[in-house]
Design a protein around this motif. Structure first.
Motif, PDB file in Angstrom:
ATOM      1  N   TRP A 193      -2.750   2.901   7.817  1.00 19.64           N
ATOM      2  CA  TRP A 193      -4.082   2.498   7.372  1.00 19.64           C
ATOM      3  C   TRP A 193      -4.060   1.225   6.543  1.00 19.64           C
ATOM      4  CZ3 TRP A 193      -6.661   7.648   5.316  1.00 19.64           C
ATOM      5  CH2 TRP A 193      -6.769   8.560   6.382  1.00 19.64           C
ATOM      6  N   LEU A 194      -2.926   0.880   5.986  1.00 18.41           N
ATOM      7  CA  LEU A 194      -2.853  -0.252   5.066  1.00 18.41           C
ATOM      8  C   LEU A 194      -3.045  -1.567   5.810  1.00 18.41           C
ATOM      9  CD1 LEU A 194       0.266   0.809   2.961  1.00 18.41           C
ATOM     10  CD2 LEU A 194      -2.149   1.125   2.375  1.00 18.41           C
ATOM     11  N   PRO A 195      -3.631  -2.581   5.150  1.00 14.91           N
ATOM     12  CA  PRO A 195      -3.637  -3.917   5.750  1.00 14.91           C
ATOM     13  C   PRO A 195      -2.211  -4.317   6.108  1.00 14.91           C
ATOM     14  CG  PRO A 195      -5.042  -3.853   3.807  1.00 14.91           C
ATOM     15  CD  PRO A 195      -4.312  -2.543   3.843  1.00 14.91           C
ATOM     16  N   GLN A 196      -1.986  -4.737   7.326  1.00 15.70           N
ATOM     17  CA  GLN A 196      -0.637  -4.994   7.815  1.00 15.70           C
ATOM     18  C   GLN A 196       0.177  -5.938   6.939  1.00 15.70           C
ATOM     19  OE1 GLN A 196       1.050  -3.477  10.515  1.00 15.70           O
ATOM     20  NE2 GLN A 196      -0.658  -2.094  10.104  1.00 15.70           N
ATOM     21  N   PRO A 197      -0.410  -6.996   6.346  1.00 16.30           N
ATOM     22  CA  PRO A 197       0.412  -7.871   5.500  1.00 16.30           C
ATOM     23  C   PRO A 197       1.066  -7.156   4.323  1.00 16.30           C
ATOM     24  CG  PRO A 197      -1.650  -8.956   6.057  1.00 16.30           C
ATOM     25  CD  PRO A 197      -1.770  -7.537   6.528  1.00 16.30           C
ATOM     26  N   LEU A 198       0.457  -6.055   3.850  1.00 14.56           N
ATOM     27  CA  LEU A 198       1.025  -5.344   2.694  1.00 14.56           C
ATOM     28  C   LEU A 198       2.353  -4.681   3.013  1.00 14.56           C
ATOM     29  CD1 LEU A 198      -2.033  -3.652   0.936  1.00 14.56           C
ATOM     30  CD2 LEU A 198      -1.032  -5.904   0.562  1.00 14.56           C
ATOM     31  N   LEU A 199       2.670  -4.550   4.291  1.00 14.42           N
ATOM     32  CA  LEU A 199       3.935  -3.942   4.668  1.00 14.42           C
ATOM     33  C   LEU A 199       5.106  -4.909   4.526  1.00 14.42           C
ATOM     34  CD1 LEU A 199       2.769  -2.006   7.855  1.00 14.42           C
ATOM     35  CD2 LEU A 199       2.740  -1.261   5.467  1.00 14.42           C
ATOM     36  N   ASP A 200       4.820  -6.178   4.313  1.00 17.74           N
ATOM     37  CA  ASP A 200       5.848  -7.198   4.130  1.00 17.74           C
ATOM     38  C   ASP A 200       5.617  -7.874   2.782  1.00 17.74           C
ATOM     39  OD1 ASP A 200       7.583  -9.329   4.147  1.00 17.74           O
ATOM     40  OD2 ASP A 200       7.033 -10.042   6.145  1.00 17.74           O
ATOM     41  N   LEU A 201       6.452  -7.561   1.802  1.00 23.88           N
ATOM     42  CA  LEU A 201       6.248  -8.058   0.439  1.00 23.88           C
ATOM     43  C   LEU A 201       6.503  -9.547   0.318  1.00 23.88           C
ATOM     44  CD1 LEU A 201       7.816  -5.146  -1.645  1.00 23.88           C
ATOM     45  CD2 LEU A 201       5.472  -5.436  -0.828  1.00 23.88           C
ATOM     46  N   ASN A 202       7.015 -10.189   1.364  1.00 20.84           N
ATOM     47  CA  ASN A 202       7.247 -11.622   1.324  1.00 20.84           C
ATOM     48  C   ASN A 202       6.071 -12.435   1.855  1.00 20.84           C
ATOM     49  OD1 ASN A 202       9.961 -11.509   0.304  1.00 20.84           O
ATOM     50  ND2 ASN A 202      10.612 -10.789   2.326  1.00 20.84           N
TER      51      ASN A 202
END
Length: 308
Positions: A193-202
């Motif tokens: 469910w999270l916005p996809q960019p949040l899965l990559d901390l960079n």
């Protein structure tokens, strides 16, 4: 919509004889952000308050320039404070989203904002900033001894994620990937469910999101484009300090009304048989509206899920 009370400071005397507050708005880029700022400003202008708006040059698009022009035409008492961006080398972020790059260019120029606000007459009482800029605007406001509020253009559920996500990261194993996020008092959010960019901390978006989330809890208040009947659980969790202990006051200020120029265009469109004219002919509660968002589809999909 009832705007939050402002702390009175030195300035011009209002119609009732008290000192009138002066609020400076610091909008960001993107029509989804700007329109909500402009509509809130239009509503606030009906009250006994001085209003100034930071107007950034160059504007990101002709559409944004046109909407700024419409704002100042519809509300001539609103002041414009021109603010020139510093040169920004976007090659540092190859393939970056244009609006994320614009937000970053704004953030890197905001150290010049303090003198602009300090030099305004009458003296500024408070700032209202877009969430994308709060990590830089709130410290400036604190240095000037004035209030800083956030005008949050998404839902209270999304606000709960934005404010809790930095805490989630602090508490998870350093080497672990981003997983499900259990927001206290709201609900457990599946990773998908999270916005996809949040899965990559960079990612640039994620770095901005985390910095702004950390700073948001240090502001004097949050104004959210929602209302209590729509999001009672998320609003209660934020207000009761369940999401983040010591969270600032939360004001539900939605839904925003259209600007004068938008209302005029809307009336003309309905007369010509627009979708709004069709909608008004449908039986009550017979139409479902779904918004997937203009740029961050997962963001809006999360809001739809979280608003149960």
């Amino acid at each position: 919509m009832a705007p939050p009370p402002a702390v009175l400071s030195s300035g011009e005397l209002g119609a009732r004889g008290h000192t009138r507050p002066h609020v400076v708005f610091v909008p960001s880029a993107g029509m989804g952000h700007l329109l909500q700022f402009f509509r809130f400003i239009g509503a606030l202008s009906a009250h006994d308050v001085d209003i100034s708006v930071i107007t950034v040059f160059p504007t990101v698009s002709a559409a944004e320039a046109d909407h700024f022009a419409a704002l100042f035409r519809d509300y001539p008492s609103v002041r414009r404070l021109d603010f020139d961006l510093l040169p920004f080398d976007a090659s540092e972020f190859p393939g970056g989203d244009p609006f994320l790059l614009r937000w970053e260019a704004l953030r890197r120029s905001l150290h010049l904002l303090g003198p602009v606000i300090a030099g305004v007459t009458p003296r500024v009482t408070a700032t209202v900033t877009d969430v994308t800029l709060v990590s830089h605007v709130n410290p400036i406001a604190k240095d000037l001894g004035i209030q800083c509020h956030v005008l949050y253009v998404s839902s209270a559920a999304m606000m709960s994620l934005a404010s809790y996500f930095p805490i989630y990261l602090d508490n998870k194993d350093a080497g672990a990937d981003v997983g499900d996020v259990d927001i206290p008092g709201v609900r457990r959010l599946k990773r998908s469910w999270l916005p996809q960019p949040l899965l990559d901390l960079n990612k640039l978006f994620t770095k901005q999101f985390i910095e702004n989330g950390r700073e948001m809890v240090k502001t004097d208040g949050v104004l959210i484009n929602t209302f209590d009947a729509l999001e009672p659980v998320a609003l209660a969790a934020l207000r009761d300090g369940k999401v983040v202990r010591g969270f600032p006051p939360v004001f539900a200020v939605g839904p925003h009304s259209s600007l004068a120029s938008e209302a005029t265009k809307g009336a003309a469109a309905e007369a010509e048989g627009s979708p709004m004219a069709w909608l008004r002919q449908q039986p009550a509660r017979s139409v479902v509206y779904v918004a997937f968002g203009s740029r961050f589809g997962n963001w809006d999909a999360f809001c739809a899920n979280a608003n149960w």
